[in-house]
Design a protein around this motif. Structure first.
Motif, PDB file in Angstrom:
ATOM      1  N   SER A   1       2.997   2.339  12.906  1.00  0.00           N
ATOM      2  CA  SER A   1       2.544   1.670  11.682  1.00  0.00           C
ATOM      3  C   SER A   1       3.477   0.520  11.309  1.00  0.00           C
ATOM      4  O   SER A   1       3.016  -0.556  10.923  1.00  0.00           O
ATOM      5  CB  SER A   1       2.463   2.682  10.535  1.00  0.00           C
ATOM      6  OG  SER A   1       1.512   3.676  10.839  1.00  0.00           O
ATOM      7  N   VAL A   2       4.774   0.740  11.437  1.00  0.00           N
ATOM      8  CA  VAL A   2       5.747  -0.323  11.157  1.00  0.00           C
ATOM      9  C   VAL A   2       5.564  -1.477  12.143  1.00  0.00           C
ATOM     10  O   VAL A   2       5.506  -2.644  11.745  1.00  0.00           O
ATOM     11  CB  VAL A   2       7.198   0.206  11.199  1.00  0.00           C
ATOM     12  CG1 VAL A   2       8.207  -0.933  11.177  1.00  0.00           C
ATOM     13  CG2 VAL A   2       7.444   1.168  10.051  1.00  0.00           C
ATOM     14  N   LEU A   3       5.468  -1.157  13.411  1.00  0.00           N
ATOM     15  CA  LEU A   3       5.300  -2.208  14.416  1.00  0.00           C
ATOM     16  C   LEU A   3       4.010  -2.983  14.181  1.00  0.00           C
ATOM     17  O   LEU A   3       3.990  -4.218  14.271  1.00  0.00           O
ATOM     18  CB  LEU A   3       5.329  -1.606  15.826  1.00  0.00           C
ATOM     19  CG  LEU A   3       6.673  -1.023  16.267  1.00  0.00           C
ATOM     20  CD1 LEU A   3       6.520  -0.265  17.579  1.00  0.00           C
ATOM     21  CD2 LEU A   3       7.734  -2.111  16.385  1.00  0.00           C
ATOM     22  N   ALA A   4       2.932  -2.279  13.863  1.00  0.00           N
ATOM     23  CA  ALA A   4       1.656  -2.952  13.601  1.00  0.00           C
ATOM     24  C   ALA A   4       1.760  -3.868  12.387  1.00  0.00           C
ATOM     25  O   ALA A   4       1.257  -4.994  12.402  1.00  0.00           O
ATOM     26  CB  ALA A   4       0.554  -1.923  13.406  1.00  0.00           C
ATOM     27  N   LEU A   5       2.414  -3.379  11.337  1.00  0.00           N
ATOM     28  CA  LEU A   5       2.612  -4.195  10.140  1.00  0.00           C
ATOM     29  C   LEU A   5       3.350  -5.486  10.485  1.00  0.00           C
ATOM     30  O   LEU A   5       2.997  -6.568  10.013  1.00  0.00           O
ATOM     31  CB  LEU A   5       3.393  -3.396   9.093  1.00  0.00           C
ATOM     32  CG  LEU A   5       3.745  -4.109   7.801  1.00  0.00           C
ATOM     33  CD1 LEU A   5       2.487  -4.409   6.998  1.00  0.00           C
ATOM     34  CD2 LEU A   5       4.712  -3.253   6.984  1.00  0.00           C
ATOM     35  N   LEU A   6       4.355  -5.375  11.338  1.00  0.00           N
ATOM     36  CA  LEU A   6       5.187  -6.538  11.670  1.00  0.00           C
ATOM     37  C   LEU A   6       4.520  -7.495  12.660  1.00  0.00           C
ATOM     38  O   LEU A   6       5.082  -8.552  12.957  1.00  0.00           O
ATOM     39  CB  LEU A   6       6.548  -6.074  12.185  1.00  0.00           C
ATOM     40  CG  LEU A   6       7.414  -5.400  11.117  1.00  0.00           C
ATOM     41  CD1 LEU A   6       8.634  -4.751  11.745  1.00  0.00           C
ATOM     42  CD2 LEU A   6       7.822  -6.389  10.039  1.00  0.00           C
ATOM     43  N   THR A   7       3.340  -7.160  13.155  1.00  0.00           N
ATOM     44  CA  THR A   7       2.633  -8.115  14.010  1.00  0.00           C
ATOM     45  C   THR A   7       2.040  -9.251  13.181  1.00  0.00           C
ATOM     46  O   THR A   7       1.716 -10.300  13.728  1.00  0.00           O
ATOM     47  CB  THR A   7       1.510  -7.459  14.837  1.00  0.00           C
ATOM     48  OG1 THR A   7       0.540  -6.902  13.959  1.00  0.00           O
ATOM     49  CG2 THR A   7       2.061  -6.412  15.784  1.00  0.00           C
TER      50      THR A   7
ATOM     51  N   ARG B   1       7.256  -0.188   1.011  1.00  0.00           N
ATOM     52  CA  ARG B   1       6.190  -0.338   0.017  1.00  0.00           C
ATOM     53  C   ARG B   1       4.815  -0.443   0.700  1.00  0.00           C
ATOM     54  O   ARG B   1       3.856   0.194   0.266  1.00  0.00           O
ATOM     55  CB  ARG B   1       6.470  -1.571  -0.847  1.00  0.00           C
ATOM     56  CG  ARG B   1       5.596  -1.680  -2.065  1.00  0.00           C
ATOM     57  CD  ARG B   1       6.000  -2.843  -2.956  1.00  0.00           C
ATOM     58  NE  ARG B   1       5.849  -4.108  -2.221  1.00  0.00           N
ATOM     59  CZ  ARG B   1       6.796  -5.047  -2.133  1.00  0.00           C
ATOM     60  NH1 ARG B   1       7.951  -4.884  -2.734  1.00  0.00           N
ATOM     61  NH2 ARG B   1       6.578  -6.143  -1.455  1.00  0.00           N
ATOM     62  N   GLU B   2       4.727  -1.212   1.768  1.00  0.00           N
ATOM     63  CA  GLU B   2       3.456  -1.366   2.482  1.00  0.00           C
ATOM     64  C   GLU B   2       3.020  -0.065   3.161  1.00  0.00           C
ATOM     65  O   GLU B   2       1.855   0.315   3.099  1.00  0.00           O
ATOM     66  CB  GLU B   2       3.548  -2.493   3.510  1.00  0.00           C
ATOM     67  CG  GLU B   2       3.625  -3.873   2.905  1.00  0.00           C
ATOM     68  CD  GLU B   2       2.401  -4.231   2.075  1.00  0.00           C
ATOM     69  OE1 GLU B   2       1.262  -3.998   2.546  1.00  0.00           O
ATOM     70  OE2 GLU B   2       2.579  -4.734   0.948  1.00  0.00           O
ATOM     71  N   ILE B   3       3.956   0.618   3.810  1.00  0.00           N
ATOM     72  CA  ILE B   3       3.624   1.866   4.505  1.00  0.00           C
ATOM     73  C   ILE B   3       3.239   2.950   3.502  1.00  0.00           C
ATOM     74  O   ILE B   3       2.344   3.759   3.756  1.00  0.00           O
ATOM     75  CB  ILE B   3       4.781   2.316   5.427  1.00  0.00           C
ATOM     76  CG1 ILE B   3       5.053   1.265   6.511  1.00  0.00           C
ATOM     77  CG2 ILE B   3       4.492   3.689   6.041  1.00  0.00           C
ATOM     78  CD1 ILE B   3       3.916   1.000   7.473  1.00  0.00           C
ATOM     79  N   LYS B   4       3.874   2.940   2.318  1.00  0.00           N
ATOM     80  CA  LYS B   4       3.557   3.932   1.285  1.00  0.00           C
ATOM     81  C   LYS B   4       2.126   3.800   0.781  1.00  0.00           C
ATOM     82  O   LYS B   4       1.591   4.742   0.212  1.00  0.00           O
ATOM     83  CB  LYS B   4       4.521   3.796   0.108  1.00  0.00           C
ATOM     84  CG  LYS B   4       5.875   4.418   0.356  1.00  0.00           C
ATOM     85  CD  LYS B   4       6.794   4.234  -0.821  1.00  0.00           C
ATOM     86  CE  LYS B   4       6.587   5.368  -1.781  1.00  0.00           C
ATOM     87  NZ  LYS B   4       7.653   5.444  -2.799  1.00  0.00           N
ATOM     88  N   LYS B   5       1.498   2.675   1.008  1.00  0.00           N
ATOM     89  CA  LYS B   5       0.093   2.517   0.615  1.00  0.00           C
ATOM     90  C   LYS B   5      -0.807   3.444   1.433  1.00  0.00           C
ATOM     91  O   LYS B   5      -1.895   3.794   0.994  1.00  0.00           O
ATOM     92  CB  LYS B   5      -0.358   1.067   0.802  1.00  0.00           C
ATOM     93  CG  LYS B   5       0.272   0.115  -0.187  1.00  0.00           C
ATOM     94  CD  LYS B   5      -0.158  -1.316   0.085  1.00  0.00           C
ATOM     95  CE  LYS B   5       0.502  -2.288  -0.884  1.00  0.00           C
ATOM     96  NZ  LYS B   5       0.117  -3.694  -0.587  1.00  0.00           N
ATOM     97  N   SER B   6      -0.336   3.835   2.610  1.00  0.00           N
ATOM     98  CA  SER B   6      -1.132   4.707   3.481  1.00  0.00           C
ATOM     99  C   SER B   6      -0.554   6.105   3.657  1.00  0.00           C
ATOM    100  O   SER B   6      -1.299   7.060   3.866  1.00  0.00           O
ATOM    101  CB  SER B   6      -1.260   4.068   4.873  1.00  0.00           C
ATOM    102  OG  SER B   6      -1.916   2.827   4.779  1.00  0.00           O
TER     103      SER B   6
END
Length: 105
Positions: A13-19, A30-35
């Motif tokens: 999830s972190v790697l995908a976010l950083l793409t 904060r972004e990961i906590k949304k899911s």
């Protein structure tokens, strides 16, 4: 969410976010906590591990008199993300088969 999220899913999830763009640590949390129900104390060890494996790199930028550490995905990180996606699809298919009663030989 009552099911515990695995470390590999959080890493993916972190790697995908950083793409999509670079983020600083708190913004990633904060972004990961949304899911997923995670805390900063969960996220920072994951970020350190991803950096140690060279799946992420970091750089600092000044912000309001302090430095923020930004994370960006590396080429190795993109490769690792693709493997996580493959693993996830295999796990998802196997789990769906069992939960839907289609796990017959």
């Amino acid at each position: 969410m009552a099911i515990q999220v695995s470390t590999e899913i959080l890493e993916g999830s972190v790697l995908a976010l950083l793409t999509t763009q670079d983020y600083y640590g708190y913004a990633i949390t904060r972004e990961i906590k949304k899911s997923f129900p995670i805390s900063e104390s969960t996220m920072y060890p994951i970020l350190r591990r991803l950096k140690k494996e060279e799946w992420l790199s970091t750089y600092d930028e000044a912000y309001e008199g302090r430095n923020r550490r930004y994370y960006q995905i590396t080429d190795l990180g993109r490769e690792h993300l693709e493997q996580i996606k493959v693993n996830w699809q295999e796990l998802k298919a196997a789990t769906d088969a069992i939960l839907e009663g289609k796990n017959e030989e």
